[in-house]
Design a protein around this motif. Structure first.
Motif, mmCIF file in Angstrom:
data_model
loop_
_atom_site.group_PDB
_atom_site.id
_atom_site.type_symbol
_atom_site.label_atom_id
_atom_site.label_comp_id
_atom_site.label_asym_id
_atom_site.label_seq_id
_atom_site.Cartn_x
_atom_site.Cartn_y
_atom_site.Cartn_z
ATOM 1 N N LEU A 42 0.827 -1.217 0.000
ATOM 2 C CA LEU A 42 0.000 0.000 0.000
ATOM 3 C C LEU A 42 0.855 1.258 0.000
ATOM 4 O O LEU A 42 0.489 2.279 -0.605
ATOM 5 C CB LEU A 42 -0.919 0.004 1.231
ATOM 6 C CG LEU A 42 -2.046 -1.035 1.270
ATOM 7 C CD1 LEU A 42 -2.798 -0.944 2.593
ATOM 8 C CD2 LEU A 42 -3.009 -0.843 0.103
ATOM 9 N N ASN A 43 2.001 1.208 0.685
ATOM 10 C CA ASN A 43 2.833 2.411 0.838
ATOM 11 C C ASN A 43 4.075 2.398 -0.044
ATOM 12 O O ASN A 43 4.981 3.214 0.148
ATOM 13 C CB ASN A 43 3.258 2.565 2.308
ATOM 14 C CG ASN A 43 2.085 2.795 3.223
ATOM 15 O OD1 ASN A 43 1.165 3.537 2.891
ATOM 16 N ND2 ASN A 43 2.095 2.154 4.389
ATOM 17 N N LYS A 44 4.132 1.494 -1.000
ATOM 18 C CA LYS A 44 5.328 1.370 -1.832
ATOM 19 C C LYS A 44 5.497 2.606 -2.724
ATOM 20 O O LYS A 44 4.583 2.972 -3.470
ATOM 21 C CB LYS A 44 5.234 0.109 -2.693
ATOM 22 C CG LYS A 44 6.501 -0.166 -3.499
ATOM 23 C CD LYS A 44 6.388 -1.463 -4.280
ATOM 24 C CE LYS A 44 7.668 -1.704 -5.087
ATOM 25 N NZ LYS A 44 7.582 -2.957 -5.874
ATOM 26 N N GLU A 63 7.699 2.993 -5.226
ATOM 27 C CA GLU A 63 8.036 2.645 -6.602
ATOM 28 C C GLU A 63 6.825 2.048 -7.316
ATOM 29 O O GLU A 63 5.799 1.780 -6.725
ATOM 30 C CB GLU A 63 9.202 1.633 -6.644
ATOM 31 C CG GLU A 63 10.488 2.113 -6.006
ATOM 32 C CD GLU A 63 10.523 1.818 -4.522
ATOM 33 O OE1 GLU A 63 9.641 1.064 -4.042
ATOM 34 O OE2 GLU A 63 11.400 2.376 -3.825
ATOM 35 N N LYS A 64 7.026 1.808 -8.597
ATOM 36 C CA LYS A 64 5.976 1.197 -9.394
ATOM 37 C C LYS A 64 5.736 -0.229 -8.898
ATOM 38 O O LYS A 64 6.673 -0.970 -8.581
ATOM 39 C CB LYS A 64 6.398 1.173 -10.866
ATOM 40 C CG LYS A 64 5.327 0.608 -11.790
ATOM 41 C CD LYS A 64 5.810 0.618 -13.238
ATOM 42 C CE LYS A 64 4.745 0.014 -14.153
ATOM 43 N NZ LYS A 64 5.170 -0.017 -15.572
ATOM 44 N N LEU A 65 4.466 -0.635 -8.843
ATOM 45 C CA LEU A 65 4.119 -1.979 -8.359
ATOM 46 C C LEU A 65 4.463 -3.037 -9.406
ATOM 47 O O LEU A 65 4.341 -2.797 -10.610
ATOM 48 C CB LEU A 65 2.622 -2.066 -8.037
ATOM 49 C CG LEU A 65 2.094 -1.169 -6.912
ATOM 50 C CD1 LEU A 65 0.594 -1.351 -6.762
ATOM 51 C CD2 LEU A 65 2.798 -1.476 -5.598
ATOM 52 N N THR A 66 4.893 -4.197 -8.920
ATOM 53 C CA THR A 66 5.112 -5.334 -9.829
ATOM 54 C C THR A 66 3.757 -5.922 -10.219
ATOM 55 O O THR A 66 2.726 -5.580 -9.635
ATOM 56 C CB THR A 66 5.953 -6.413 -9.138
ATOM 57 O OG1 THR A 66 5.190 -6.950 -8.032
ATOM 58 C CG2 THR A 66 7.268 -5.855 -8.609
ATOM 59 N N ASP A 67 3.780 -6.817 -11.203
ATOM 60 C CA ASP A 67 2.527 -7.461 -11.635
ATOM 61 C C ASP A 67 1.879 -8.219 -10.474
ATOM 62 O O ASP A 67 0.649 -8.190 -10.307
ATOM 63 C CB ASP A 67 2.802 -8.415 -12.800
ATOM 64 C CG ASP A 67 3.166 -7.666 -14.079
ATOM 65 O OD1 ASP A 67 2.885 -6.449 -14.144
ATOM 66 O OD2 ASP A 67 3.718 -8.295 -15.003
ATOM 67 N N VAL A 68 2.714 -8.892 -9.691
ATOM 68 C CA VAL A 68 2.196 -9.662 -8.547
ATOM 69 C C VAL A 68 1.575 -8.727 -7.525
ATOM 70 O O VAL A 68 0.485 -8.986 -6.984
ATOM 71 C CB VAL A 68 3.324 -10.498 -7.902
ATOM 72 C CG1 VAL A 68 2.833 -11.165 -6.618
ATOM 73 C CG2 VAL A 68 3.840 -11.546 -8.873
ATOM 74 N N GLU A 69 2.249 -7.613 -7.243
ATOM 75 C CA GLU A 69 1.746 -6.658 -6.254
ATOM 76 C C GLU A 69 0.460 -5.996 -6.750
ATOM 77 O O GLU A 69 -0.471 -5.748 -5.971
ATOM 78 C CB GLU A 69 2.813 -5.596 -5.972
ATOM 79 C CG GLU A 69 4.010 -6.142 -5.196
ATOM 80 C CD GLU A 69 5.193 -5.186 -5.168
ATOM 81 O OE1 GLU A 69 6.051 -5.338 -4.289
ATOM 82 O OE2 GLU A 69 5.253 -4.301 -6.045
ATOM 83 N N TRP A 70 0.406 -5.709 -8.045
ATOM 84 C CA TRP A 70 -0.801 -5.102 -8.598
ATOM 85 C C TRP A 70 -1.986 -6.065 -8.514
ATOM 86 O O TRP A 70 -3.105 -5.668 -8.208
ATOM 87 C CB TRP A 70 -0.534 -4.685 -10.039
ATOM 88 C CG TRP A 70 -1.722 -4.057 -10.719
ATOM 89 C CD1 TRP A 70 -2.328 -4.474 -11.847
ATOM 90 C CD2 TRP A 70 -2.457 -2.905 -10.293
ATOM 91 N NE1 TRP A 70 -3.390 -3.678 -12.169
ATOM 92 C CE2 TRP A 70 -3.499 -2.692 -11.219
ATOM 93 C CE3 TRP A 70 -2.341 -2.023 -9.214
ATOM 94 C CZ2 TRP A 70 -4.420 -1.646 -11.106
ATOM 95 C CZ3 TRP A 70 -3.250 -0.990 -9.102
ATOM 96 C CH2 TRP A 70 -4.274 -0.812 -10.032
#
Length: 620
Positions: free
Chosen positions: A503-505, A507-514
């Protein structure tokens, strides 16, 4: 002596000589028959071992004909090079007196045949005195097969002893007359008795057996002797040397003498402590719930049959169900749900007496069997459970359990009906207690989400206010406006289950994180749908990331398939995201926000709603 007398004497001597020759010939023939008919080697040697007689048996054993053997030294003929010294120690065999160092003894030697194959022989020697001095007669037996069998038996015995030690198995034999017990070394180790002698008094072995097993052992032994029943028992003993307790298994068989009288019992004893511990562990696992340590459904069903007797009346059955467990699992994860289950188990256990049988029979269901417990006592137990529950929390969550109970007073009453009535009462109470608990849990979820992410709290309040204002611009009813305000506040409640680092990252989210982020609308739906009065709002939360052109998630709805409330939330959510500071970017200028909304009208957003939003919120 006159001529006549001389003639008579001469004839007598001649007759006697012929008789002696006949007897000698017959004796030699008998000797030949004996020496030729045996499979053993029979040979004769002089004092230094030179062979003078060699029978067919010797040829059969060693492969040499008598013409090859006679005149040869025996040890040169049959000894393998490495065994010359051993053979030479036996030759020459005799001194002047004829007393050889191996006369009258039997020697086991290794020898070889004519074809140089190795064999084992057994040599016995006897001394005889002849005209030309002392000689020896040797009888040799081929014991190669016997030696091979002995080696195999020895190897087998060695392997057996090793296997018995590894398996902690010992042998024993009890003399029923002397009451003396023979035992192998491993059996002594099991009992903890020093292996000074293979024989010990029976009483010494019995000293190690725990007292509660001795009578059973005596009865089993008596039944074996008198009734020929099986001697197959398990008992516990205390090792006399170490003092440690061991479980052992012993099997015995009766041995009778020639008269048919029972004389001995022979058997085995094995240390089965490890197996017993594993068996106990498996039994414990098969009858206990692994999460809580309480009994499981299998044990409960078996115990119910055991307790359903007249002597246990009145028999009370408590049925309990955790309120809001699914909501906790969906919101905080199954680890938190497990902690809640364990805490409930702990509370119930503390509130009940030691003779209560407490079981977890389902994910969130518990049953308590209370033998010899009436209705009044059951009510007291439920009160203690409630009081303890109010004092306990799991994280920031309170514990809520709905209980029902029924008491069996009459033996004729079917225990299944008792269970059904307790269950029905539990579900009836759950109808009133669970909604309140779910509402409190939703409040806790919102509070927890805001505590771990202050920016999310501010965002939700702004989206809520935007939804309320847009609802009023659209001329919606006061009820709908309030509903929009509430659902705007709750639209991201599903983020409670998303990792805070994602939630607080910045940088750009990875596919897994998205993919993980996209779960929040479904999680929010599951959370809100558990509360009856929020079921419609749950649908709006589920669809607030659907897109007008059908490329959104989670269902891929398009156009007016998307609820109006969800379309309103989508615009308010996007607008606030663009006009607020984010971990991954700064807020956008008003011109860029306007352009983004206009370009995505008819793609991401309802174009008519975008136009109304721009006219009423941006242009003003």
């Amino acid at each position: 002596m006159d001529a006549k007398t001389e003639k008579v004497t001469e004839n007598h001597d001649s007759s006697e000589s012929k008789l002696n020759q006949t007897e000698l010939a017959e004796s030699e023939a008998r000797f030949r028959i004996i020496t030729d008919s045996t499979n053993d080697a029979i040979l004769m040697m002089d004092s230094i071992g030179i062979i003078s007689f060699w029978n067919p048996g010797a040829e059969g054993i060693f492969g040499y004909a008598d013409t090859e053997a006679i005149g040869q030294n025996l040890h040169d003929l049959i000894a393998l090079p490495q065994y010359h010294k051993a053979h030479q120690a036996a030759f020459p065999l005799f001194q002047q007196t004829g007393q050889g160092n191996v006369i009258g003894k039997t020697l086991d030697l290794e020898a070889c045949r004519k074809d140089r194959t190795q064999i084992h022989i057994q040599l016995s020697l006897s001394a005889i005195y002849m005209a030309d001095g002392w000689h020896s007669v040797g009888i040799i037996r081929d014991i190669t097969d016997r030696k091979r069998v002995e080696v195999l038996l020895k190897e087998s015995e060695t392997r057996l002893i090793a296997a018995q030690k590894m398996a902690h198995v010992g042998n024993w034999e009890l003399n029923l007359t002397t009451k003396e017990m023979w035992a192998s070394e491993e059996a002594f180790n099991i009992y903890g008795i020093d292996y000074h002698s293979q024989y010990i008094p029976l009483e010494l072995a019995q000293e190690s057996v725990l007292p509660e097993y001795r009578e059973m052992m005596d009865i089993t032994l008596k039944d074996l002797i008198d009734k020929n029943k099986n001697y197959n028992i398990e008992f516990e003993l205390r090792n006399l040397k170490t003092g440690q307790l061991h479980f052992v298994h012993s099997i015995g068989n009766l041995i009778r003498d020639d008269d048919g009288k029972a004389s001995k019992v022979a058997g085995t004893i094995q240390d089965i402590t490890d197996n017993k511990l594993k068996e106990t562990k498996i039994m414990n696992l098969s009858f206990h719930d692994q999460l809580t340590g309480l009994y499981n459904r299998r044990f409960y069903e078996e115990e119910l049959q055991r307790l359903d007797t007249n002597k246990n009346l009145p028999l009370t059955m408590l049925m309990g169900d955790i309120n809001g467990l699914k909501l906790v699992n969906d919101s905080f994860g199954h680890d938190m749900g497990d902690e809640l289950i364990k805490k409930v188990a702990e509370v119930i256990t503390k509130a009940c007496s030691a003779d209560a049988v407490i079981s977890r029979i389902g994910g969130d269901e518990f049953v308590v069997l209370l033998p010899k417990t009436d209705t009044f006592e059951a009510e007291q137990i439920l009160k203690r459970i409630k009081d303890l529950s109010l004092k306990e929390t799991v994280g920031s969550l309170y514990i809520s359990i709905s209980f029902g109970y029924k008491t069996k007073i009459n033996e004729a009453e079917d225990i299944k009906n008792v269970f059904k009535k307790a269950e029905d009462q539990m579900y009836h109470r759950k109808l009133f207690e669970s909604p309140s608990m779910r509402g409190k849990t939703v409040d806790t979820i919102i509070k927890t989400l805001y505590e771990k992410n202050k920016r999310e709290e501010q965002h939700s309040h702004r989206v809520s206010k935007l939804c309320e204002r847009l609802g009023r611009v659209l001329g919606l009813s006061e009820y709908k406006v309030k509903e929009l305000k509430t659902v705007g506040l709750l639209h991201d409640i599903g983020k409670i289950a998303i990792d805070e680092r994602i939630l607080n990252k910045p940088e750009k989210l990875t596919d897994v994180e998205w993919t993980e982020i996209k779960r929040h609308s479904e999680i929010g739906y599951r959370i809100l749908s558990t509360v009856h009065e929020m079921s419609e709002m749950a649908e709006y939360v589920l669809a607030h990331h659907e897109r007008w052109n059908g490329t959104g998630y989670p269902k891929g709805l398009k156009g007016e398939e998307i609820p109006l409330e969800s379309r309103i939330i989508a615009i308010a959510d996007a607008y606030d995201a663009m006009t607020s500071e984010r971990s991954y970017r700064s807020k956008m200028p008003a011109e860029a926000v306007l352009k983004e909304l206009q370009e995505n009208a008819g793609i991401q957003f309802d174009p008519e709603l975008v136009s109304i939003f721009i006219d009423n919120f941006l242009k003003k």
